[in-house]
Design an enzyme around this catalytic site. Structure first.
Site, PDB file in Angstrom:
ATOM      1  N   ASP A 245      42.535  39.642  51.727  1.00  0.00           N
ATOM      2  CA  ASP A 245      43.166  40.571  50.805  1.00  0.00           C
ATOM      3  C   ASP A 245      42.324  40.644  49.521  1.00  0.00           C
ATOM      4  O   ASP A 245      41.106  40.746  49.597  1.00  0.00           O
ATOM      5  CB  ASP A 245      44.615  40.145  50.531  1.00  0.00           C
ATOM      6  CG  ASP A 245      45.454  41.244  49.881  1.00  0.00           C
ATOM      7  OD1 ASP A 245      46.026  42.068  50.607  1.00  0.00           O
ATOM      8  OD2 ASP A 245      45.523  41.276  48.637  1.00  0.00           O
ATOM      9  N   TYR A 395      46.305  46.174  40.865  1.00  0.00           N
ATOM     10  CA  TYR A 395      45.911  47.355  41.640  1.00  0.00           C
ATOM     11  C   TYR A 395      45.430  48.471  40.709  1.00  0.00           C
ATOM     12  O   TYR A 395      44.418  49.120  40.984  1.00  0.00           O
ATOM     13  CB  TYR A 395      47.083  47.849  42.493  1.00  0.00           C
ATOM     14  CG  TYR A 395      47.316  46.994  43.719  1.00  0.00           C
ATOM     15  CD1 TYR A 395      46.919  47.435  44.976  1.00  0.00           C
ATOM     16  CD2 TYR A 395      47.913  45.735  43.620  1.00  0.00           C
ATOM     17  CE1 TYR A 395      47.115  46.655  46.102  1.00  0.00           C
ATOM     18  CE2 TYR A 395      48.109  44.945  44.732  1.00  0.00           C
ATOM     19  CZ  TYR A 395      47.708  45.404  45.979  1.00  0.00           C
ATOM     20  OH  TYR A 395      47.887  44.611  47.080  1.00  0.00           O
ATOM     21  N   HIS A 452      47.395  39.664  58.698  1.00  0.00           N
ATOM     22  CA  HIS A 452      46.857  39.727  57.348  1.00  0.00           C
ATOM     23  C   HIS A 452      46.898  38.392  56.612  1.00  0.00           C
ATOM     24  O   HIS A 452      45.974  38.064  55.865  1.00  0.00           O
ATOM     25  CB  HIS A 452      47.649  40.778  56.565  1.00  0.00           C
ATOM     26  CG  HIS A 452      47.098  41.084  55.213  1.00  0.00           C
ATOM     27  ND1 HIS A 452      45.945  41.803  55.030  1.00  0.00           N
ATOM     28  CD2 HIS A 452      47.557  40.761  53.968  1.00  0.00           C
ATOM     29  CE1 HIS A 452      45.704  41.916  53.729  1.00  0.00           C
ATOM     30  NE2 HIS A 452      46.670  41.303  53.062  1.00  0.00           N
TER      31      HIS A 452
END
Length: 476
Positions: A245, A395, A452
């Protein structure tokens, strides 16, 4: 004599005819080597930063101390949580919705009931504190990390420092299952070869127990620089780095920034955006003649059907990303105020990012891979630190100036690289494409299962792959 003169002249011209292309090739070779050398030398500028509150007043006089840290809780903190859980307002789910609309509200009732009546935060704090925690101040903010050394090093074994970096919506706790496998592999039936690790696992600033940046612009480059400074402060000149990630992007940036310090890079997610007509043509050809574009059969199996796996699935799973990359504070306010909203928002990712088929299950398949204690411990790290908003801001900071996260791909990664490709990862990147950025791939493994959250879900598989990679690098 006239005839002999013409012959000699012909021979002389022939020699020149041969020498000219040879010389041209030689010059071209020199230019090519120079060009390649120049590309190899291209790195990301380390720069500097200040993320503390207010102006930087003592330039060059940063506190370099490393301070022991312990996670604590209180009855008041738990009582406040319980009161909020008791006020949970239930919304009935659509019949047959499973996880297609997001977190199934009927299953959420079960999670909340367990959280309120059975989950023991005091006990989980003891679990979290089983490893040594520390704080140190870097660029004006407190950085949290755990540092675990092997309790016993067999004779002849080398101890290698390994930095493990998490992502969103995870935390340092994701690595609690893999740490003992890396620091004491023989105890857990792993063939460690000649290497064991001491593990350094920081919290990204703004996540968990690392202080949130107080200034705009804190991105993966700033994080990479801070983590390099952390490793230097701990006395390491060379070290291995691993991440998934955001951790993958941060550790990749670390390799691009100070390649002389990163002995090896291991990732379980690759950020590569492929655009243009050439990529489109290769994608179309790969569906029918994969070998022509460098795909293996396994690449083709994981990559196609293209629209389903690379458009529909990604669109379905990335709504959160658009919110967090544009207006994170708006949605973050509600999540920071409601523990139930926070749990639903975070745990939904641990469902479909672990296995896409969990979308069709009423319980999201969550307890088939994790326990509720594990899942809620990760949620609690966000809750007690009020870190969901700054974690979401990460983000915006990264996407604002680099919308497709491709800017750094123009700087190649030349340190030895290992890639673990898990089959349930959000997107699959074939080795032939990964080589566009990672120019020195030592291992590329098609993992047999997992998604993930690799270290959290399949710690043994990931640990084995890291060890095999490091063993190969040590033999270079």
């Amino acid at each position: 004599e006239s005839i002999l003169s013409r012959i000699r002249s012909f021979e002389y011209s022939q020699k020149h005819a041969v020498l000219i292309p040879v010389a041209a090739l030689g010059a071209g070779g020199v230019l090519l080597c120079w060009f390649k050398s120049g590309r190899r030398m291209k790195i990301i500028d380390m720069g500097d930063g200040w993320w503390g509150s207010g102006e930087r007043t003592h330039k060059g006089k940063e506190d370099l101390s490393i301070r022991p840290f312990k996670i604590v809780t209180s009855d008041e903190e738990i009582e406040d949580l319980h009161q909020r859980l008791d006020r949970f307002r239930f919304t009935p789910h659509v019949e047959g919705a499973a996880f297609h609309y997001g977190f199934n509200s009927s299953y959420l009732q079960k999670v909340v009931a367990y959280w309120r009546n059975q989950f023991d935060w005091h006990k989980q704090v003891e679990v979290l504190n089983k490893y040594p925690h520390f704080h140190t101040t870097i660029e004006g903010i407190n950085i949290h990390f755990i540092h675990v050394k092997p309790s016993h090093v067999p004779h002849g074994r080398a101890v290698r420092p390994l930095l493990l970096v998490h992502g969103w919506p995870g935390s340092f706790y994701e690595f609690y299952k893999i740490i003992p496998l890396l620091t004491e592999p023989a105890k857990h039936g792993l063939n460690e070869g000649d290497v064991v690790f001491e593990v350094i696992c920081p919290s990204i600033p703004g996540y968990g127990f690392s202080e949130a940046p107080h200034k705009k612009g804190f991105d993966s480059i700033a994080t990479a620089r801070i983590f390099h400074k952390l490793m230097s402060r701990l006395g390491f000149r060379e070290y291995y780095v691993q991440g998934g990630d955001w951790g993958s992007r941060i550790t990749t940036n670390m390799a691009q920034m100070l390649p002389q310090c990163v002995k090896g890079l291991h990732v379980n997610l690759v950020f590569i955006a492929r655009q243009g007509l050439g990529s489109l043509i290769r994608t179309m050809l790969g569906a029918y003649i994969p070998w022509l574009v460098g795909f293996t059969r396994e690449d083709a199996r994981r990559y196609y059907p293209f629209m389903q796996k690379n458009v529909y699935d990604i669109l379905r799973e990335s709504g959160y990303l658009h919110i967090q990359a544009t207006k994170p504070d708006t949605a973050g306010c509600g999540l920071n105020d409601s523990p139930v909203g926070l749990a639903a928002y975070i745990l939904e990712k641990f469902s479909t990012w672990t296995d896409k088929s969990f979308l069709h299950k009423d319980d999201g398949g969550l307890e088939s891979k994790y326990s509720l204690d594990e899942l809620l411990t990760n949620v609690m790290i966000y809750w007690v630190t009020a870190s969901i908003v700054p974690s979401m801001r990460y983000y915006k900071e990264n996407f604002s100036n680099d919308p497709d996260l491709s800017a750094h791909n123009r700087v190649g990664v030349y340190v030895p690289t290992g890639i673990a490709a898990f089959p349930q990862e959000i997107a699959h990147v074939p080795r032939v494409w990964a080589k566009d950025v990672y120019r020195n791939i030592i291992t590329y493994t098609y993992m047999p299962r997992g998604g993930h959250f690799a270290a959290f879900e399949e710690p043994k598989l990931l640990a084995e792959d890291i060890m095999q990679f490091v063993q190969k690098v040590e033999q270079l």
